[in-house]
Design an enzyme around this catalytic site. Structure first.
Site, mmCIF file in Angstrom:
data_model
loop_
_atom_site.group_PDB
_atom_site.id
_atom_site.type_symbol
_atom_site.label_atom_id
_atom_site.label_comp_id
_atom_site.label_asym_id
_atom_site.label_seq_id
_atom_site.Cartn_x
_atom_site.Cartn_y
_atom_site.Cartn_z
ATOM 1 N N ALA A 1 53.519 16.053 64.193
ATOM 2 C CA ALA A 1 53.748 16.874 65.229
ATOM 3 C C ALA A 1 54.963 17.694 64.821
ATOM 4 C CB ALA A 1 54.051 16.212 66.562
ATOM 5 N N CYS B 1 50.087 16.615 72.271
ATOM 6 C CA CYS B 1 50.498 17.979 72.214
ATOM 7 C C CYS B 1 49.576 18.630 72.782
ATOM 8 C CB CYS B 1 50.328 18.355 70.470
ATOM 9 S SG CYS B 1 51.545 17.350 69.500
#
Length: 163
Positions: free
Chosen positions: A119, A150
């Site tokens: 991420a 996310c």
């Protein structure tokens, strides 16, 4: 001067970026922090951050890397900075034999097929970038299964050990 801070969070923590903070109801935050891990009994914390992006998890088995860099002095824009973080991560993963690729047409991060392995969430204030990347090395999928990582529906999360 440029500084790199690395960490592995313990206890685990869910963090939300600026794009998602107003969207997470208190019941979701309570669910994330009051449900213990079924094997270890650990609880996660929940922290709202000033970085970009949406909700993610940090904990054992994830290497979190926070480069603190003056982008203005290096004439690097924010989009180029995110691209550079992704490229460096891809190179490191390739050195371990993992065929990782950068962002798809919409989502930042580093991917192995349909699964996110890294991420990316940055914050830039007064041209100084901080926050960075969370590289999944050997994570427990239980933590990921409790959130839409996310904010990306229909895609999974993986780590270096699985790959």
């Amino acid at each position: 001067p440029p500084t790199i801070i690395t960490s592995e969070f313990s206890p685990p923590v869910y963090t939300s970026g600026l794009r998602q903070q107003h969207k997470i109801p208190p019941s979701q935050k309570e669910y994330l922090t009051t449900t213990p891990h079924p094997v270890t009994g650990e609880y996660a914390e929940f922290v709202e951050t000033r970085r970009g992006g949406q909700i993610t998890w940090h904990g054992k088995g994830q290497c979190t890397i926070y480069p603190v860099v003056d982008l203005h002095g290096r004439r690097v824009g924010v989009r180029d900075w995110v691209d550079l973080l992704e490229s460096i991560t891809i190179d490191v993963l390739h050195s371990y034999g993992v065929a990782a690729a950068g962002r798809d047409s919409v989502h930042p991060g580093v991917w192995v097929g349909e699964n996110k392995i890294t991420a990316v969430g940055v914050r830039v204030r007064r041209f100084v970038a901080n926050h960075g990347v969370g590289v999944n090395v050997d994570t427990d999928a239980w933590w990921w299964g409790r959130v839409v990582a996310c904010g990306i529906v229909g895609r999974g999360v993986t780590d270096l050990k699985r790959e």
